[in-house]
Structures are given as C-alpha cells and as structure tokens.
Design a protein around this motif. Structure first.
Motif, mmCIF file in Angstrom:
data_model
loop_
_atom_site.group_PDB
_atom_site.id
_atom_site.type_symbol
_atom_site.label_atom_id
_atom_site.label_comp_id
_atom_site.label_asym_id
_atom_site.label_seq_id
_atom_site.Cartn_x
_atom_site.Cartn_y
_atom_site.Cartn_z
ATOM 1 N N GLY A 1 0.806 -1.223 0.000
ATOM 2 C CA GLY A 1 0.000 0.000 0.000
ATOM 3 C C GLY A 1 0.834 1.266 0.000
ATOM 4 N N VAL A 2 2.124 1.149 -0.297
ATOM 5 C CA VAL A 2 2.958 2.345 -0.388
ATOM 6 C C VAL A 2 3.112 2.690 -1.865
ATOM 7 N N GLY A 3 2.001 3.150 -2.477
ATOM 8 C CA GLY A 3 2.006 3.507 -3.884
ATOM 9 C C GLY A 3 2.336 2.295 -4.733
ATOM 10 N N SER A 4 2.638 2.509 -6.026
ATOM 11 C CA SER A 4 2.958 1.393 -6.905
ATOM 12 C C SER A 4 4.351 0.875 -6.601
ATOM 13 N N CYS A 5 5.308 1.814 -6.457
ATOM 14 C CA CYS A 5 6.708 1.407 -6.340
ATOM 15 C C CYS A 5 6.997 0.758 -4.996
ATOM 16 N N GLY A 6 6.488 1.388 -3.934
ATOM 17 C CA GLY A 6 6.709 0.829 -2.595
ATOM 18 C C GLY A 6 6.170 -0.584 -2.520
ATOM 19 N N THR A 7 4.983 -0.786 -3.132
ATOM 20 C CA THR A 7 4.364 -2.105 -3.101
ATOM 21 C C THR A 7 5.129 -3.082 -3.995
ATOM 22 N N ALA A 8 5.519 -2.597 -5.180
ATOM 23 C CA ALA A 8 6.221 -3.469 -6.123
ATOM 24 C C ALA A 8 7.542 -3.930 -5.527
ATOM 25 N N ALA A 9 8.258 -2.994 -4.878
ATOM 26 C CA ALA A 9 9.549 -3.345 -4.282
ATOM 27 C C ALA A 9 9.342 -4.319 -3.134
ATOM 28 N N PHE A 10 8.223 -4.132 -2.417
ATOM 29 C CA PHE A 10 7.941 -4.965 -1.265
ATOM 30 C C PHE A 10 7.566 -6.373 -1.703
ATOM 31 N N ARG A 11 6.667 -6.430 -2.726
ATOM 32 C CA ARG A 11 6.206 -7.742 -3.188
ATOM 33 C C ARG A 11 7.233 -8.431 -4.064
ATOM 34 N N GLY A 12 8.071 -7.611 -4.716
ATOM 35 C CA GLY A 12 9.017 -8.180 -5.672
ATOM 36 C C GLY A 12 8.331 -8.572 -6.950
ATOM 37 N N GLU A 13 7.146 -8.001 -7.193
ATOM 38 C CA GLU A 13 6.480 -8.276 -8.458
ATOM 39 C C GLU A 13 5.812 -7.026 -8.994
ATOM 40 N N ARG A 14 5.445 -7.084 -10.259
ATOM 41 C CA ARG A 14 4.922 -5.895 -10.920
ATOM 42 C C ARG A 14 3.603 -5.453 -10.293
ATOM 43 N N VAL A 15 3.446 -4.140 -10.187
ATOM 44 C CA VAL A 15 2.201 -3.579 -9.699
ATOM 45 C C VAL A 15 1.710 -2.585 -10.742
ATOM 46 N N VAL A 16 0.534 -2.860 -11.280
ATOM 47 C CA VAL A 16 -0.023 -1.954 -12.287
ATOM 48 C C VAL A 16 -1.208 -1.232 -11.677
ATOM 49 N N VAL A 17 -1.086 0.060 -11.538
ATOM 50 C CA VAL A 17 -2.193 0.873 -11.041
ATOM 51 C C VAL A 17 -2.690 1.699 -12.223
ATOM 52 N N ALA A 18 -3.848 1.303 -12.721
ATOM 53 C CA ALA A 18 -4.371 1.964 -13.916
ATOM 54 C C ALA A 18 -4.971 3.314 -13.579
ATOM 55 N N ASP A 19 -5.469 3.442 -12.365
ATOM 56 C CA ASP A 19 -6.029 4.738 -11.977
ATOM 57 C C ASP A 19 -5.700 5.002 -10.507
ATOM 58 N N ILE A 20 -4.817 5.938 -10.321
ATOM 59 C CA ILE A 20 -4.349 6.272 -8.966
ATOM 60 C C ILE A 20 -5.505 6.755 -8.105
ATOM 61 N N ALA A 21 -6.453 7.441 -8.738
ATOM 62 C CA ALA A 21 -7.537 8.057 -7.965
ATOM 63 C C ALA A 21 -8.408 7.021 -7.255
ATOM 64 N N THR A 22 -8.408 5.793 -7.752
ATOM 65 C CA THR A 22 -9.301 4.815 -7.131
ATOM 66 C C THR A 22 -8.564 3.646 -6.497
ATOM 67 N N ASP A 23 -7.290 3.465 -6.835
ATOM 68 C CA ASP A 23 -6.598 2.265 -6.381
ATOM 69 C C ASP A 23 -6.232 2.375 -4.904
ATOM 70 N N PRO A 24 -6.550 1.343 -4.114
ATOM 71 C CA PRO A 24 -6.269 1.402 -2.660
ATOM 72 C C PRO A 24 -4.780 1.506 -2.351
#
Lengths: 152, 959
Positions: B375-398
C-alpha cells in the motif's frame, strides 16, 4: 421605570474640593440639570450600592476619580463592575493621572471611559461636554436595551 | 438440374393435356373415323413440329447459358416463331376448309355431324338461323390451332423467363458471394482498412480494426478526415503521395506514418493506399490498408535504446546518467509516459531516488526515503512484493490511498511499477512508468516494462560491482600504501620490484622511482643474494617467513623478517612481501637494561610525587622521594600497602580506576587523598597504565593542589557573599524604584490638581468679575494662567522623563518606516498648518528597540524640529536613514535656527535651554528624554549644527 434622562442623577466621586467645585461649575456651564450626588471618598461611593439595590433610582452615570481616601477609585470600580446588576451603570474614570498603568487597570476592570482632567479650565469645560455627550449616547443604548428586556 | 426436371414435367403435362383435349374436341365434331384419323395424324405432325421447335430453342438457350453469356434469346426470335406458328395454323385451317368445300357432301355423307355443328354455332351466336355452317368449322379449327400455338409460345416464353431468372439468381448468388468475400476481407481483424473519398478526404468506410486502432467509434471516424488523424510531422509526406495519385502519376503508395489516437497517443502504422479510378481515369476512391506497427516500432526503439544504454555503460557513464537515458527512452517509446527509477537502499527497506527527472521535485522529495511496504504507492508495493504492480487509476486504487493527494498535485493518474531484480532475484529498485491519464497496461507494455527493468538491473548491477571492485581496490591500495610496515611487490620471473609503499621508502631511503628500478636481490647483501635467488622459484602460494639482512640505500644493514605471498599484480605473476625491521628490536633488547636504570633515576629525582601501583590488586609497588614526603611515610613501610588506604573515600579510587581502564590515561583528575597520619589534601592525579616488574601497573604522578583548592574555596565564598550583596542591593534599588514610582504617581496626581484650581479660578475670575478688573488685573490673571499651564507642561514632561527610567524595556524588532509614519501622522495637523515641507525617504528597515521609548524619542525630535523651524521662511524637515554594519542611523534635519556646537552636550541635559522661554516655549526636557530613551535601549543620539543653518539630529539604533 426609567425616568427621563435629565431627571436621572449623576454620581460624582471626588475628594478634591477644588476639582469638585470646578466640575460642578463646568457642568453648570454646560447647563446640565441632572441632580448631582457627590461622594467624597471611595467608601461613601460604595455606600450607595445598598440604596440602589433597594430601589432608589440608579445614577445615569458615575464620574469616578481614582485617587481617593479610604477606598481608592480602582476598588470602587472593581466592586461596581463585579455587581450582578449595577455593573450596567456606565462609569467614566475622570482623573488627573495620565499614568498608563492606571489607564490599563481601569479599562481591565470595565471602566466605560477614561478621561484625564486637564489643568486648563477651558479644556475642562470641553471635557464636561464630552462626558455629557458620552452618557447621552450610552444611556440611549442602555435604555433601549433595558426596555427591550422588559417588554416580552 | 431441378429446372430441367420442372421443364420436362411441364412439357409432359402440356402434351398429355393437348392430346387428350384435342382428341375429345375432334370426336365431338367429327363422326367419320377416316376423317378423324386424318385430322389426328395432322394434329400429331403439328405437335411434333411445335415441340421440335421448342426443343431447338431450349437447347440453344442452354448452350448459351453454359457458355456463361448471361443474355436470353432476344424477343424477336419469339415473335418470328409465333408468326411461323400462325402461318402453319392458317395453312392447316385453309387446307381443311378447302378439303371440306370439295367434299362437303361427301363429308356429310361420310359422317361429319354438320347439323350438330350448325346447331352449336347457332346456339353459341344466339342465332337460330344457320347460314354457312362450314365457316364455323374453319373458325373452330383455327381457334384451336391459335390456342395451341399460344399455349406453346407461352410455354416457351415461360421456360425462357424461367431460364433467365435462374441465371440471374445464379449471377446474384455469384456476386453476393464475392461481396461477402470482399466484406470478409475488409473486416479482417488484423489489418485496418478504409475507403476514403479523394474529394472530401473523409473516410467513407472503415473497418472495426481501424476504429480500434485509432480509438474512435465508427461514427466519430466518419466525421473526420485522415489528415486530422495524421501526426503533424507526417502530413506533408502523406499529402505528397496523395497528390501524386490524384495527378495519375501513381496508382498506389505505401508509407510508414504516425496516427494520433483519440486518447492523444501516437501509433506507428504502415499504410498501403490504392486508387480506384473510373473509366475516365479520375480517382473515384482510395482504398487504404493500415497496419499498426506501434508494437514493432516500440520494440525497435527499445532495441535501439537498449544499445544506447549498454553503450553508456561501456562508456562508463555514471549510473544516474545511464538510468536517466533509460527513463528518457521509455518516455519516447511510450508517448505521454514518464519513466522513473527508484533504488532500494542497502538496508533493503527504503527507496531512494534513481532517475526521476521527469517528475516534479516535490513529488521526488516526498518519495525519497519512503519505506517500502504494502500500500505504499505502486513502487513501494512493487519493491515490497518483488512483483509488478499496475495501477491503472491512482484516484481509485487502494495502493495509493496515502499518496493520492500527492499524485494529484503532481498530475499523475496511472503508475505501473516493475521491480528491478538482480540475477539472484533480489530487489534492486523499481522501474516505474507514470501517466497523467488513467491507463491500463497494453499488450506490448508488458514486454517493454520487462526490458526496461532488465536494463536498469543490468546498469545497477554492473555499476555496483564496478564500485565494489573500485572500493576493494582502493582498500587494498590503502592497506598497501599506508601500511606502517615496509611492503613491496616483485615479479617472480624478472625479480623486478613492481611496487613499494611509503614505509618502504622511509625505511630504505629510496625514492619510488629508484626503488622500482631495482631487482629484489639488490636489497640483499652479497652473501645472501644467491640464497634468495635460489629460494624464490621454490616459493609457491603460501606465506613464507624468513629472517634476512637488507641493505638500505645508504649501505647500512638492517635485520628483517619477511612475510611473502603470491599475488596477481596488474596481470603479472608476482609476490607481495611485508618486511619487518627487527634491527631496533635487537638493539632495544640490549638497551632495555640501561634504559630502565635511567628511568628509575629520572623517577627518583622528579620534582613531584610519583607512585606505582600494581593494577591487579592495587598494592603500592613504588614511590619516589617526593612521594615519601607527600604521604609522610617511608618507602619501606609504604610499599606493599593497598593504595586505597591513602584515599579519603576509597570508592573514589574505584571510580578513578574504572575511568583509567576505560581511557588508558587520565590527566589532572582532582582527588581527595590523605597522608599516612590521616591529614587530607587535594591532589591532581595523572595516571597511565605501564609495565612494571613484568606486569601491568598504574603509574601516577601527584600534584598537591590543596593550596589552590583553598584559594578557590575562598573565591567561591567571596562570590556567594558578593551575590548576596548584589541581591540586597537590587532589592534596595527595587524598593527605591518602587518609592520613586509612587512618588511620580503622586506628583502626577497631586501636583497637577492645585494647578487646575489656579487656572480654573483665574478663568472664572476673568469671566465673572471682568468688570471689576482693570487691564492690568486681567494681564496678571492671564500671566497666572500661563504660569499654571507652563507648570502643568513641566510636570508632564518630567513624568515622561521619569517614566523612561521606570519603564520595563520591551526590546523588539520595530518596523522603522511605519513607526515614523505614525509619529508624523500625530503631528500632521501642525505640519500642514505651518506649511512645513516634510521629506521622508525611509526604505524598509527593522531595528531592535523598545517601541514606546523609540516612539517617544522620535516624537520629541520631530517636535524639536517643528519648534525651531518656526521662524524659517520655508520650513523644511528631512528624515532619512543610513545603514551601518551593525546599526542603523536615523537623522532628522531641519532648517531652523540651529545652535552653536559648543552647546552640543548641554542641549541633551535636562532643564537646559539655549533659548528664552518667551521666544521658544518649552520645558528643556524633550531632548533629555531622547537621550535617556536611546541610552536605555543601547542606542546613541548626537547632533550637528551651525547657528542659523538648521540642525541635524542623529539616532543610532542597533539592528
């Protein structure tokens, strides 16, 4: 209940006979016809309070010197302004002192106005006019708000 | 097939009906069997003739149809056939009638039922009279024949029509088939097709693929021209081709061009345009085939970018630059995208900026150092999970919950983040693509992201390993260069010295150049040269320790121990050696005994007490002569006693010891010790841990500071007394000040009251008894009043002066221009009335001052200036400021009467006046107030003047 303006008394609290005389003369020059009560010291001024509480007409205005024998003017002011009903009476502090400390204290205690008595007699008469104008204005608003309280 | 069957059936039905019908009619009309036979034969001939003709026509039609000629036998053939038929019928009828005329009687006799016929005819005509019955017979036969011919012709026509319809249907079927194929082709899902009008340049037909490619609906697309959808840079080329086709210079063209999608993105496409011309040769339509090659193009660009990034790596550009070129690349490949690289900290928990040039600085600052997690934006989450995170719309993505406002501020709506993984799958950072519009991952973007992340990983990895290498190299170099032991590296084969360190140069006396010109054996004395040369080939890998003699440059011999080991030095097979000079040690061993003796003597004669205590148990082991005197004990008794006996408080020694062990040396520690007889004294102790009698001991030198301590105590005592006195004095001063305040208060109140009486009654006297007073009396009264007012003014000024003294200073930053403005405004009336020209030019300036005190000073200066310009023809006052290093100087200049500078000091003193009170009324206090006020706030006032030329007063104020 409130009698008309000119018949309401004015209470003058002043120890200095010269100032007292000059004040009376200045008022006479301004043709103020209100009955004038005079208290010559703070204790005497305070002794009026029970009278007013028992129904005697309140003064339209109290002119208060600060430097008074027995009980000083600031104490008189404090007691008046701490009174649940009498605090509505406008109090004009009229004194020779131009010390800031006095002025601050008087205003903090709730004085309605603070006027420094000038040495110059001509100016003294102007001050009397100022006082008169002041209490007319004040009484008008005071009276209308008092009437407003009475009629449902 | 089915048609033929139908025709055969129709023919059979017709023939059957004909044979049966005509026979029935004949039997009714002809009684004579012979005649009947004749007529039947004739009828048969006619039938055969007609059907033959029909057969012929049909065969011909079929033959034509088979030959694919779509037209049917022309109408004139039919008409001719009909005429022939009519002729035949007419001939038959004529021959019958002719025959009948010849053999009427005979025929009647032969059995033709004439009467019957005549009766029918009469009845049919409504005429009972039968005149020429034979004619009716002819008529009947003719009618039958015509009907027959008509029927045959009708059948033939019907057949023909049928044939034509079938053919047309076939044709229609054929054309529908080709239409369908065409449509199929047009709607092929992998290629965009369009038909455009050369006149309007609008799309006339577009297929779904094209709509999809351009992101418009079909209806929207119809409203647009292809030019509007073409990338501005490609329009010129496209139009050139188009015009060429219109001018008939070409029939088709192909080009690679860019289209603008509805969402603003650019796509690359190849177009293949064919012109369809009318018979006149004008272009009727353009048929275009459009193939989306964006993906291919992206990949190409990516490949090219790949090469660029690798090149940058090879060129050894810094990591930042390499990553920046990578993000730029993605920005150019994906239009509208902003690439960003964040790097994971060494702790593996925090993201640091890598290449983030395309994003706003405040965004980067907020992101820099953020801790990774779910839940730390796309990058924070991607780095944490070690997998790609695609957020198509920042305004709605948790995942962006906590960063939504930040993203909105930076105008970011979509963020795809790909973790950058090392070869062993550790997360090195993230590669992210931002868009200002919501956007989901497209089909090609997957590959693109992966390539970018891989490139970033490559760059980071290679840069990091490079750095690690550099660091270890640097470490090694440092270890070598700064090693306190002499070190050298020599090549095994040539025995050349390849490197020496500083210690070597110092020890051996060679410069680096000289040393590097040597061979290893040169360092050895003649007797050992052969041995070392022989030994070297046998040295392999292991550390070798040997004791040798070495020659220094100046020829002196030193004893060394050499430790050596194989090393690959700049690609050469070499050995590194550490050389320990043991000459000193050898000498030291000899010298030790001598030195100890010397050292004991030194201790003995030291001018201060020295004791040595065993560390292990705190037993005194040594004390010098001064120590004997200090502690009042003979050495023989003292040695062997515990040191703690000489401490006033033995725990103090424990604390001291702890500190000594911690810090190894302690200097000037003040301790309370005592002599053997118990007399306490203050000692300043310096101590160190040394070797003594073969074990650790504490060496302490002692300085008796009792005398100093006593003096210090006295001083302290004195200070206390002084402080007390100051407090008392302050209290006294406060009392005096309080008294003064009361006094001032009384003055202000009581001194003025009588004045009011004097003035008041003088006035009243003037008013009420004017008649009884003569001119002189009135003058007296006026003078009395003047005096009273002057007195009142004096009192006011005195009070103001004393108030300055009594006031509690409130030092503050004061806005000088504003304060001046207020002061001038207070005197505005007088200034206007007197026509004084004010020239005030004050830039914004704050000073450190007591606001009320400064206001009073300014007021008095202004009053002063106003007063003394009274008689000037054009009174003018000028106020300005000047900045100094640590202060601000304000000046007030007037063109009044001025003063003689010899009175400079006097004008600032209280009650000092230079002018007669009749000329310039005043109390002589104003300038004294100014000086007092300035003194109080740490400022200064002075003046410059020439009599008759005006005066300038200066205030210096701290800033």
């Amino acid at each position: 209940m409130k009698p008309d303006l000119s018949s309401q008394p004015i209470l003058l609290v002043e120890d200095n006979p010269v100032d007292l005389d000059l004040t009376l003369r200045a008022f006479a020059k301004r043709k103020l016809t209100n009955p004038l009560h005079v208290a010559r010291d703070g204790a005497e001024a305070l002794s009026w309070i029970p009278h007013w509480e028992s129904g005697e007409p309140w003064p339209a205005l109290i002119l208060l010197d600060l430097k008074l024998p027995k009980v000083d003017g600031l104490e008189v002011l404090r007691q008046l302004k701490a009174h649940p009903t009498l605090r509505a009476i406008p109090v004009v502090v009229l004194t020779t002192s131009s010390e800031d400390v006095d002025m601050q204290k008087a205003y903090l205690l709730g004085a309605n106005s603070y006027i420094v008595k000038p040495v110059d007699f001509d100016k003294f008469i102007e001050v009397a006019a100022q006082v008169e104008l002041y209490w007319r204005v004040l009484n008008k608003s005071f009276r209308s708000s008092a009437d407003g309280e009475k009629s449902p | 097939m089915r048609n033929r069957l139908k025709i055969v059936l129709a023919y059979a039905a017709f023939a059957a009906l004909w044979i049966f019908g005509s026979d029935r009619l004949l039997t009714l009309a002809v009684q004579d069997p012979l005649l009947l036979g004749w007529i039947g034969t004739l009828k048969g001939f006619v039938f055969v003739a007609v059907t033959s003709l029909l057969l012929h026509l049909l065969l011909r039609t079929w033959a034509r149809t088979e030959a694919a000629a779509p037209s049917f036998p022309p109408a004139r053939g039919l008409v001719g056939m009909l005429l022939v038929l009519l002729l035949i019928v007419f001939l038959i009828g004529f021959s019958i009638v002719h025959l009948y005329n010849l053999q009427l009687r005979q025929a009647a006799n032969a059995g033709l039922n004439v009467d019957q016929i005549a009766a029918w005819m009469a009845e049919w005509r409504g005429d009972t009279e039968v005149r020429v019955p034979l004619k009716y017979l002819v008529f009947w036969v003719s009618a039958v024949a015509v009907a027959m011919v008509a029927a045959v012709a009708g059948a033939a026509l019907f057949l023909g029509w049928q044939q034509q319809r079938v053919h047309r249907q076939k044709l229609i079927a054929q054309s529908t088939e080709s239409d369908r194929l065409l449509k199929l082709f047009f709607d092929l899902p992998f290629v965009g097709m369009a038909i455009t009008s050369p006149v309007t340049k609008h799309w006339l037909h577009v297929n779904d693929r094209l709509c999809e490619m351009l992101g418009y609906t079909r209806e929207e697309l119809m409203e647009l021209t292809w030019a509007e959808l073409t990338h501005p840079d490609d329009i010129a080329a496209d139009i050139a081709h188009f015009e060429r086709a219109l001018r008939r210079e070409s029939d088709s063209y192909q080009m690679v061009k860019r289209f603008l999608r509805k969402d603003g993105a650019t796509i690359y496409a190849t177009i293949d345009v064919k012109a369809v011309r009318s018979t006149s040769g004008a272009v009727e339509l353009f048929v275009a085939t459009i193939e989306d090659i964006s993906a291919r193009h992206q990949m190409e660009m990516m490949q090219r970018g790949n090469a660029l990034v690798l090149e940058a790596l090879v060129r050894n550009e810094p990591l930042d630059a390499v990553l920046a070129s990578l993000t730029n690349l993605v920005g150019s490949v994906l239009p509208g995208a902003i690439g960003s690289v964040l790097l994971l900290d060494a702790d593996g928990k925090h993201l640091r900026r890598g290449a983030v040039a395309g994003l706003p600085e405040f965004f980067n600052q907020a992101v820099d150092g953020v801790e990774i997690g779910e839940g730390v934006g796309s990058c924070g989450t991607a780095a944490f999970r070690g997998e790609r995170v695609v957020v198509a719309d920042i305004a709605t993505d948790p995942l962006w919950e906590n960063y939504r406002d930040l993203a909105a501020q930076a105008n970011l709506r979509a963020c795809w983040s790909e973790p950058i993984l090392s070869s062993d799958s550790r997360v090195l950072g993230t590669f992210a693509v931002y868009f200002s519009e919501p956007r989901d991952l497209g089909a090609n973007d997957d590959k693109l992201l992966r390539i970018a992340a891989n490139l970033a990983a490559l760059a980071i990895h290679s840069k990091r390993s490079e750095q690690t290498l550099r660091e270890s190299e640097a470490r090694f170099r440092l270890l070598f260069e700064r090693n306190p032991a002499p070190m050298l590296v020599y090549e095994r084969a040539s025995l050349k010295l390849l490197a020496v360190n500083e210690a070597f140069m110092n020890q051996y006396g060679y410069s680096r150049e000289e040393a590097l010109a040597l061979l290893l054996p040169d360092l050895y004395p003649e007797p050992e040269k052969a041995a070392i040369v022989a030994l070297i080939p046998q040295l392999h890998g292991h550390v070798f320790v040997g004791e040798w003699h070495h020659l220094r440059k100046d020829g002196t011999l030193i004893n060394i121990v050499a430790y050596s080991h194989d090393i690959n030095f700049e690609g050469r097979d070499a050995r590194i050696a550490v050389l320990h000079d043991i000459t000193e040690r050898k000498l030291a061993e000899d010298a030790l005994r001598v030195s100890e003796l010397r050292y004991r003597t030194l201790l003995e004669t030291a001018p201060f007490p020295v004791v040595i205590t065993r560390l292990r148990d705190g037993i005194l082991r040594y004390g010098n002569r001064r120590a004997e005197a200090q502690f009042g004990i003979k050495r023989e008794q003292g040695i062997g006693q515990p040191a703690s006996d000489f401490y006033l408080d033995p725990t103090e020694r424990d604390r001291f010891l702890a500190r000594l062990l911690r810090e190894t040396t302690v200097t000037d520690e003040e301790l309370h010790l005592r002599a053997a007889d118990g007399a306490p004294f203050w000692a300043q102790l310096s101590a160190a841990i040394i070797e003594f009698e073969g074990e650790s001991a504490i060496f302490s030198s002692i300085n008796d500071i009792s005398a100093r301590k006593q003096a210090e105590d006295e001083v302290r005592q004195l200070n206390v007394v002084l402080e007390q006195r100051v407090t008392e004095r302050t209290a006294q001063l406060q009392a005096v000040n309080k008294e003064l305040e009361t006094f001032a208060y009384s003055v202000s109140h009581d001194l003025k009251a009588p004045l009011r009486g004097i003035d008041g009654y003088s006035q009243l006297l003037l008013e009420t008894h004017a008649a009884e007073l003569d001119e002189e009396g009135r003058t007296f009264l006026a003078n009395i009043r003047h005096g009273a007012r002057q007195m009142a003014r004096l009192i006011e000024d005195l009070l103001a002066y004393s108030r300055i003294e009594r006031r509690v200073l409130q030092t503050d930053q004061v806005d000088l221009p504003r304060l001046l403005q207020t002061t001038i405004a207070e005197r505005a009336e007088e200034i206007a009335a007197r026509g004084v020209t004010m020239k005030v030019d004050i830039p914004p300036q704050a000073v450190t001052a007591d606001r009320d005190g400064l206001a009073m000073a300014l007021r008095n200066l202004l009053d002063n200036a106003l007063k003394f310009t009274r008689d000037a023809l054009h009174p003018a006052i000028e106020i300005g400021i000047r900045r100094e290093a640590h202060s601000c100087i304000l000046w007030v200049r007037d063109n009044g009467i001025g003063f003689d500078m010899k009175f400079h000091e006097r004008i600032f003193e209280i009650f000092q006046r230079l002018q007669l009170v009749e000329d310039f009324p005043g109390t002589g206090i104003g300038l004294a107030i100014v000086r007092r006020a300035l003194q109080r706030m740490g400022g200064r006032v002075w003046a410059e003047s020439t009599p008759g030329q005006g005066a300038t007063f200066y205030l210096e104020l701290p800033i």
